[in-house]
Enzyme design. Structure first.
Site, PDB file in Angstrom:
ATOM      1  N   TYR A 157       2.161  20.488   3.879  1.00  0.00           N
ATOM      2  CA  TYR A 157       1.184  20.228   4.658  1.00  0.00           C
ATOM      3  C   TYR A 157       0.840  21.499   5.420  1.00  0.00           C
ATOM      4  O   TYR A 157       1.900  22.325   5.679  1.00  0.00           O
ATOM      5  CB  TYR A 157       1.687  19.052   5.638  1.00  0.00           C
ATOM      6  CG  TYR A 157       1.711  17.874   4.898  1.00  0.00           C
ATOM      7  CD1 TYR A 157       0.565  16.973   4.958  1.00  0.00           C
ATOM      8  CD2 TYR A 157       2.642  17.381   4.397  1.00  0.00           C
ATOM      9  CE1 TYR A 157       0.648  15.672   4.636  1.00  0.00           C
ATOM     10  CE2 TYR A 157       2.575  16.269   3.516  1.00  0.00           C
ATOM     11  CZ  TYR A 157       1.388  15.342   3.732  1.00  0.00           C
ATOM     12  OH  TYR A 157       1.654  13.931   3.042  1.00  0.00           O
ATOM     13  N   TYR A 193       5.213  15.428  -4.099  1.00  0.00           N
ATOM     14  CA  TYR A 193       6.084  16.427  -3.348  1.00  0.00           C
ATOM     15  C   TYR A 193       7.420  15.985  -2.845  1.00  0.00           C
ATOM     16  O   TYR A 193       7.373  14.935  -2.577  1.00  0.00           O
ATOM     17  CB  TYR A 193       5.326  17.139  -2.245  1.00  0.00           C
ATOM     18  CG  TYR A 193       5.021  16.132  -1.124  1.00  0.00           C
ATOM     19  CD1 TYR A 193       5.766  16.214   0.017  1.00  0.00           C
ATOM     20  CD2 TYR A 193       3.697  15.445  -1.134  1.00  0.00           C
ATOM     21  CE1 TYR A 193       5.522  15.014   0.697  1.00  0.00           C
ATOM     22  CE2 TYR A 193       3.382  14.816  -0.152  1.00  0.00           C
ATOM     23  CZ  TYR A 193       4.419  14.212   0.922  1.00  0.00           C
ATOM     24  OH  TYR A 193       4.175  13.538   2.033  1.00  0.00           O
ATOM     25  N   HIS A 217      -0.367  11.258  -2.526  1.00  0.00           N
ATOM     26  CA  HIS A 217      -1.173  10.415  -1.731  1.00  0.00           C
ATOM     27  C   HIS A 217      -1.965  10.957  -0.749  1.00  0.00           C
ATOM     28  O   HIS A 217      -1.720  12.173  -0.412  1.00  0.00           O
ATOM     29  CB  HIS A 217      -0.194   9.409  -0.957  1.00  0.00           C
ATOM     30  CG  HIS A 217       0.820  10.201  -0.354  1.00  0.00           C
ATOM     31  ND1 HIS A 217       2.114  10.663  -0.943  1.00  0.00           N
ATOM     32  CD2 HIS A 217       0.690  10.617   1.114  1.00  0.00           C
ATOM     33  CE1 HIS A 217       2.558  11.374   0.386  1.00  0.00           C
ATOM     34  NE2 HIS A 217       1.930  11.253   1.328  1.00  0.00           N
ATOM     35  N   HIS A 219      -2.897  10.381   3.253  1.00  0.00           N
ATOM     36  CA  HIS A 219      -2.734   9.475   4.386  1.00  0.00           C
ATOM     37  C   HIS A 219      -4.310   9.234   5.152  1.00  0.00           C
ATOM     38  O   HIS A 219      -5.005  10.117   5.411  1.00  0.00           O
ATOM     39  CB  HIS A 219      -1.912  10.342   5.604  1.00  0.00           C
ATOM     40  CG  HIS A 219      -0.646  10.771   5.089  1.00  0.00           C
ATOM     41  ND1 HIS A 219       0.719  10.172   5.760  1.00  0.00           N
ATOM     42  CD2 HIS A 219      -0.057  11.700   4.295  1.00  0.00           C
ATOM     43  CE1 HIS A 219       1.600  10.514   5.142  1.00  0.00           C
ATOM     44  NE2 HIS A 219       1.388  11.397   4.378  1.00  0.00           N
TER      45      HIS A 219
HETATM   46  C1  BEZ Z   1       4.820  11.824   4.206  1.00  0.00           C
HETATM   47  O1  BEZ Z   1       4.118  12.847   4.530  1.00  0.00           O
HETATM   48  O2  BEZ Z   1       4.277  11.194   3.535  1.00  0.00           O
HETATM   49  C2  BEZ Z   1       6.256  11.498   4.655  1.00  0.00           C
HETATM   50  C3  BEZ Z   1       7.060  12.546   4.290  1.00  0.00           C
HETATM   51  C4  BEZ Z   1       8.563  12.376   4.530  1.00  0.00           C
HETATM   52  C5  BEZ Z   1       8.757  11.196   4.928  1.00  0.00           C
HETATM   53  C6  BEZ Z   1       7.940  10.093   4.822  1.00  0.00           C
HETATM   54  C7  BEZ Z   1       6.674  10.212   4.685  1.00  0.00           C
HETATM   55 FE    FE Z   2       2.591  12.609   2.675  1.00  0.00          FE
END
Ligand code: BEZ
Ligand code: FE
Length: 301
Positions: A157, A193, A217, A219
């Site tokens: 990210y 990832y 995915h 978000h």
């Molecule tokens: C996420 O960004 O999707 C994520 C990363 C670590 C733990 C839970 C969600």
């Molecule tokens: Fe994520």
């Protein structure tokens, strides 16, 4: 001298919280004592194991920084985050399913125009996302706010990168729905990832022979006046980790078929050479109110 009995100890500890004025706190703490004492009894926990557990939790706390929350990661890999989500969203009534927020939500950004390119030049296979936000009856919700964020081609990210404060957001944006409840944007195809695995939670995953991967995915956090905020992801069909997400966040309803396309122009008019992908996914909002999550860190300007 009273005869010591471990069940009597449990009752005595539970009773010690009897005068807690906040009835919810009293209930939760007494249930916690019950569950913890049962755990120690069922496992016949040794001194060495209890010491290891305390050292593990100590390291978990010491790994937390303003940018990293190792306790949330622990809750995620133990399935507690998804369970808390489940007990709080039992009746969806046709509304879009929810899943974990994750640690990489950083809060608000200025809204971008529909069709905007949110890659900031980050390389990857182009993907165009088109979506609509409606109520449960399919009525478009005008002016809904949608925050989107996802990882790059290497699984990182923007907020994990050292130059985030200088460069600002990439693969992250906010949109406002139009009169038909629509929004859209150009990005790149996300990949699966690993969660941050260089701390105690990563050690736990390794020691238990689990893998640290999340399936690809995007978000979404959708907010509309008079509706419960929706925290969710849209997963990409076909990902090899869909059935073994390390944080247990996948629900079948959240898997989108992403179409491979070859036209030379994206729906926003951008010219492209080579294949691209079209993600189409609509969100149905449930009437009500609810807490909007607080980000772990704040948005870069
Ligand atoms: C996420 O960004 O999707 C994520 C990363 C670590 C733990 C839970 C969600
Ligand atoms: Fe994520």
């Amino acid at each position: 001298m009273p005869h010591f009995d471990d069940q009597a100890l449990t009752s005595e500890v539970i009773e010690s919280f009897a005068n807690t004025p906040n009835t919810r706190l009293k209930f939760v703490i007494q249930e916690t004592v019950k569950a913890l004492h049962d755990l120690v009894r069922r496992t016949e926990l040794t001194f060495e194991e209890w010491k290891q557990a305390i050292e593990f939790l100590t390291r978990t706390g010491q790994t937390c920084t303003p940018l990293r929350q190792e306790f949330i990661l622990l809750s995620d890999v133990l399935g507690v985050s998804m369970l808390v989500d489940a007990v709080n969203h039992r009746e969806r009534e046709g509304a879009t399913e929810t899943t974990v927020l994750g640690p990489f939500y950083v809060g608000e950004h200025k809204p971008m125009p529909h069709g905007a390119d949110i890659t900031k030049g980050i390389a990857g296979e182009p993907m165009f996302v088109q979506s609509r936000v409606t109520d449960l009856a399919g009525k478009p919700l005008v002016g809904a706010e949608i925050d989107v964020w996802h990882a790059d081609d290497d699984g990182f990210y923007d907020s994990q990168k050292a130059d985030y404060a200088q460069l600002g957001p990439s693969l992250r944006a906010r949109f406002i729905t139009d009169a038909e409840g629509r929004f859209s944007f150009r990005t790149i195809l996300p990949c699966s990832y690993p969660i941050p695995a260089d701390g105690p939670v990563g050690d736990l995953i390794t020691a238990t022979n689990r893998h640290p991967m999340r399936p690809a995915h995007v978000h979404f956090l959708v907010k509309a006046e008079g509706y419960e905020p929706l925290i969710t992801h849209v997963f990409l069909d076909g990902d090899e980790y869909l059935r073994s997400d390390v944080v247990f966040g996948v629900k079948d309803e959240l898997i989108a078929k992403v179409q491979p396309r070859t036209e030379p122009t994206l729906p926003n008019g951008d010219a492209v050479t080579g294949p691209w992908h079209l993600m189409t996914y609509d969100f149905q909002m449930k009437p009500g109110a609810g807490m909007v999550p607080q980000p772990m860190m704040s948005a870069a300007e």
